[in-house]
Design a protein around this motif. Structure first.
Motif, PDB file in Angstrom:
ATOM      1  N   ILE A 171       0.854  -1.201   0.000  1.00 52.56           N
ATOM      2  CA  ILE A 171       0.000   0.000   0.000  1.00 52.56           C
ATOM      3  C   ILE A 171       0.886   1.246   0.000  1.00 52.56           C
ATOM      4  CG2 ILE A 171      -1.778   1.300   1.282  1.00 52.56           C
ATOM      5  CD1 ILE A 171      -3.177  -1.300   1.635  1.00 52.56           C
ATOM      6  N   ASN A 172       1.883   1.245   0.871  1.00 51.77           N
ATOM      7  CA  ASN A 172       2.828   2.369   0.938  1.00 51.77           C
ATOM      8  C   ASN A 172       3.437   2.709  -0.412  1.00 51.77           C
ATOM      9  OD1 ASN A 172       3.407   3.889   3.259  1.00 51.77           O
ATOM     10  ND2 ASN A 172       4.113   2.034   4.283  1.00 51.77           N
ATOM     11  N   GLU A 173       3.847   1.672  -1.116  1.00 52.50           N
ATOM     12  CA  GLU A 173       4.518   1.868  -2.411  1.00 52.50           C
ATOM     13  C   GLU A 173       3.630   2.566  -3.437  1.00 52.50           C
ATOM     14  OE1 GLU A 173       5.713  -1.945  -3.937  1.00 52.50           O
ATOM     15  OE2 GLU A 173       6.833  -2.352  -2.083  1.00 52.50           O
ATOM     16  N   HIS A 174       2.306   2.476  -3.240  1.00 53.44           N
ATOM     17  CA  HIS A 174       1.398   3.057  -4.225  1.00 53.44           C
ATOM     18  C   HIS A 174       0.821   4.405  -3.805  1.00 53.44           C
ATOM     19  CE1 HIS A 174       1.644  -1.142  -5.510  1.00 53.44           C
ATOM     20  NE2 HIS A 174       1.403  -0.667  -6.717  1.00 53.44           N
ATOM     21  N   LEU A 175       1.211   4.872  -2.633  1.00 54.60           N
ATOM     22  CA  LEU A 175       0.747   6.190  -2.186  1.00 54.60           C
ATOM     23  C   LEU A 175       1.567   7.288  -2.872  1.00 54.60           C
ATOM     24  CD1 LEU A 175       0.520   5.366   1.629  1.00 54.60           C
ATOM     25  CD2 LEU A 175      -1.439   5.938   0.188  1.00 54.60           C
ATOM     26  N   TYR A 176       1.006   8.504  -2.925  1.00 56.04           N
ATOM     27  CA  TYR A 176       1.792   9.648  -3.437  1.00 56.04           C
ATOM     28  C   TYR A 176       3.065   9.794  -2.615  1.00 56.04           C
ATOM     29  CZ  TYR A 176      -2.595  11.660  -5.451  1.00 56.04           C
ATOM     30  OH  TYR A 176      -3.748  11.913  -6.138  1.00 56.04           O
ATOM     31  N   THR A 177       2.993   9.362  -1.349  1.00 58.79           N
ATOM     32  CA  THR A 177       4.101   9.573  -0.411  1.00 58.79           C
ATOM     33  C   THR A 177       5.070   8.395  -0.366  1.00 58.79           C
ATOM     34  OG1 THR A 177       2.675   8.679   1.300  1.00 58.79           O
ATOM     35  CG2 THR A 177       2.761  11.075   1.136  1.00 58.79           C
ATOM     36  N   HIS A 178       5.068   7.557  -1.430  1.00 54.93           N
ATOM     37  CA  HIS A 178       5.870   6.327  -1.405  1.00 54.93           C
ATOM     38  C   HIS A 178       7.349   6.569  -1.079  1.00 54.93           C
ATOM     39  CE1 HIS A 178       7.536   7.222  -5.413  1.00 54.93           C
ATOM     40  NE2 HIS A 178       6.353   7.785  -5.612  1.00 54.93           N
ATOM     41  N   ASN A 179       7.835   7.779  -1.393  1.00 55.34           N
ATOM     42  CA  ASN A 179       9.265   8.053  -1.135  1.00 55.34           C
ATOM     43  C   ASN A 179       9.490   8.802   0.187  1.00 55.34           C
ATOM     44  OD1 ASN A 179       7.948  10.211  -2.176  1.00 55.34           O
ATOM     45  ND2 ASN A 179       9.447  10.715  -3.753  1.00 55.34           N
ATOM     46  N   LEU A 180       8.477   8.856   1.040  1.00 55.97           N
ATOM     47  CA  LEU A 180       8.615   9.560   2.321  1.00 55.97           C
ATOM     48  C   LEU A 180       8.405   8.577   3.478  1.00 55.97           C
ATOM     49  CD1 LEU A 180       6.277  12.637   1.614  1.00 55.97           C
ATOM     50  CD2 LEU A 180       8.709  12.440   1.102  1.00 55.97           C
ATOM     51  N   PRO A 181       9.104   8.802   4.610  1.00 56.95           N
ATOM     52  CA  PRO A 181       8.822   7.961   5.779  1.00 56.95           C
ATOM     53  C   PRO A 181       7.496   8.380   6.425  1.00 56.95           C
ATOM     54  CG  PRO A 181      10.444   9.642   6.340  1.00 56.95           C
ATOM     55  CD  PRO A 181      10.135   9.825   4.876  1.00 56.95           C
ATOM     56  N   ASP A 182       6.992   7.580   7.365  1.00 51.92           N
ATOM     57  CA  ASP A 182       5.776   7.952   8.097  1.00 51.92           C
ATOM     58  C   ASP A 182       5.972   9.300   8.790  1.00 51.92           C
ATOM     59  OD1 ASP A 182       4.367   5.725   7.424  1.00 51.92           O
ATOM     60  OD2 ASP A 182       4.554   4.728   9.367  1.00 51.92           O
ATOM     61  N   VAL A 183       4.881   9.989   9.045  1.00 49.84           N
ATOM     62  CA  VAL A 183       4.962  11.286   9.733  1.00 49.84           C
ATOM     63  C   VAL A 183       5.273  11.052  11.219  1.00 49.84           C
ATOM     64  CG1 VAL A 183       3.647  13.342  10.415  1.00 49.84           C
ATOM     65  CG2 VAL A 183       3.302  12.323   8.145  1.00 49.84           C
ATOM     66  N   ASP A 184       6.214  11.810  11.752  1.00 47.47           N
ATOM     67  CA  ASP A 184       6.526  11.724  13.190  1.00 47.47           C
ATOM     68  C   ASP A 184       5.716  12.726  13.991  1.00 47.47           C
ATOM     69  OD1 ASP A 184       8.693   9.745  13.098  1.00 47.47           O
ATOM     70  OD2 ASP A 184       9.699  11.268  11.891  1.00 47.47           O
ATOM     71  N   LEU A 185       5.642  13.943  13.476  1.00 45.69           N
ATOM     72  CA  LEU A 185       4.929  15.011  14.188  1.00 45.69           C
ATOM     73  C   LEU A 185       4.025  15.747  13.204  1.00 45.69           C
ATOM     74  CD1 LEU A 185       4.452  16.969  16.620  1.00 45.69           C
ATOM     75  CD2 LEU A 185       6.520  18.190  15.900  1.00 45.69           C
ATOM     76  N   LEU A 186       2.761  15.873  13.584  1.00 49.07           N
ATOM     77  CA  LEU A 186       1.808  16.643  12.777  1.00 49.07           C
ATOM     78  C   LEU A 186       1.356  17.852  13.589  1.00 49.07           C
ATOM     79  CD1 LEU A 186      -0.174  17.008  10.320  1.00 49.07           C
ATOM     80  CD2 LEU A 186      -1.837  15.720  11.647  1.00 49.07           C
ATOM     81  N   ILE A 187       1.566  19.031  13.018  1.00 45.72           N
ATOM     82  CA  ILE A 187       1.151  20.281  13.674  1.00 45.72           C
ATOM     83  C   ILE A 187      -0.068  20.828  12.930  1.00 45.72           C
ATOM     84  CG2 ILE A 187       1.810  22.686  14.167  1.00 45.72           C
ATOM     85  CD1 ILE A 187       4.738  21.797  14.248  1.00 45.72           C
TER      86      ILE A 187
END
Ligand code: IPE
Ligand code: IPE
Ligand code: MG
Length: 245
Positions: A171-187
């Motif tokens: 699933i990760n590989e097919h997201l727009y964010t495939h080249n980004l790690p999971d979010v650590d902090l969301l503001i």
């Protein structure tokens, strides 16, 4: 100074921000809403610089949602103009800061002038390595996930992958964010306590930080406060406190 209290060994690797409150900021000052967006773009510049200085590797900014297309035309036009101008102005900053620009969302919906400017910056900064700055533009998490389901279904139908092989990483590989790690902090700024269709999959284990500060007022110190709050938390990922000590 607040910045001195930051532990440089525990900087969130991926920081995501829902930049909210431009309209209210303008209204409070007796200006039209669109002036708030101009002012918000100055906060963007400041925060990018500060993230670079702190060593944030991935910064993702929610700039325009799929739902924001439903705003009055004048406001949508202003937001697009602010985007184009910022991209033009900040290319030099990106190069000097060794920042790689990335974009997620349904980019084809952007006006052609905005697309052109965006693709130019994406191309010119593609080899930069210090920080990846992702702009979420015409972005909606549900739309992103619907696309993933369609692409994976098609691959199953064509025997490229089997149903049994579908897992988190596929699933990760097919997201727009495939080249980004999971979010650590969301503001999220402006006192709203909601996610508004942003990175639903990617924030599964993010730490959430809400502040009443409106985005045009969000300064370096506000970012420092958020990071200090993040650093006081224990990220357990389902385990017990004893297990991670
Ligand atoms: C955030 O500020 C910018 C975008 C959503 C594009 P808003 O324009 O949502 O400001 P408020 O929430 O109305 O104050
Ligand atoms: C979320 O803000 C989108 C961006 C910051 C780009 P909104 O202001 O559009 O969110 P809602 O509609 O109040 O949830
Ligand atoms: Mg808003």
């Amino acid at each position: 100074m607040l910045k001195d209290k930051i532990n440089t060994d525990n900087i969130p690797k991926h920081l995501a921000i829902i930049m909210d409150g431009n309209g209210r900021w303008a209204k409070q000052k007796g200006f039209i809403r669109t002036l708030g967006h101009e002012s918000g773009s100055k906060s963007v510049k400041k925060i990018i610089q500060e993230c670079l200085d702190l060593g944030v590797e991935y910064l993702t900014l929610y700039a325009f949602s799929t739902e924001n297309w439903n705003r009055p035309k004048l406001e949508v036009d202003t937001l697009m103009r602010v985007l184009i101008n910022s991209l033009k102005k900040e290319l030099k900053t990106m190069q000097e800061g060794n920042i790689k620009m990335n974009a997620i969302g349904n980019l084809e919906k952007l006006p052609s002038k905005a697309q052109k400017q965006l693709f130019e910056v994406l191309d010119k900064t593609k080899d930069n390595t210090k920080m990846t700055l992702t702009l979420a533009l015409s972005y909606g998490s549900r739309e992103e996930l619907v696309n993933v389901v369609k692409i994976i279904s098609d691959k199953v139908k064509n025997n490229i992958i089997s149903i049994d092989s579908i897992d988190d990483s596929i699933i990760n590989e097919h997201l727009y964010t495939h080249n980004l790690p999971d979010v650590d902090l969301l503001i999220r700024t402006s006192g709203e306590h909601r996610i508004s269709n942003f990175l639903l999959w990617q924030i599964a284990y993010a730490e959430l930080y809400f502040t009443d500060v409106l985005w045009p007022d969000f300064k370096e110190q506000d970012l420092h406060e958020a990071i200090i709050s993040y650093q006081k938390r224990e990220r357990r990922f389902g385990k017990t406190s004893e297990q991670i000590k």
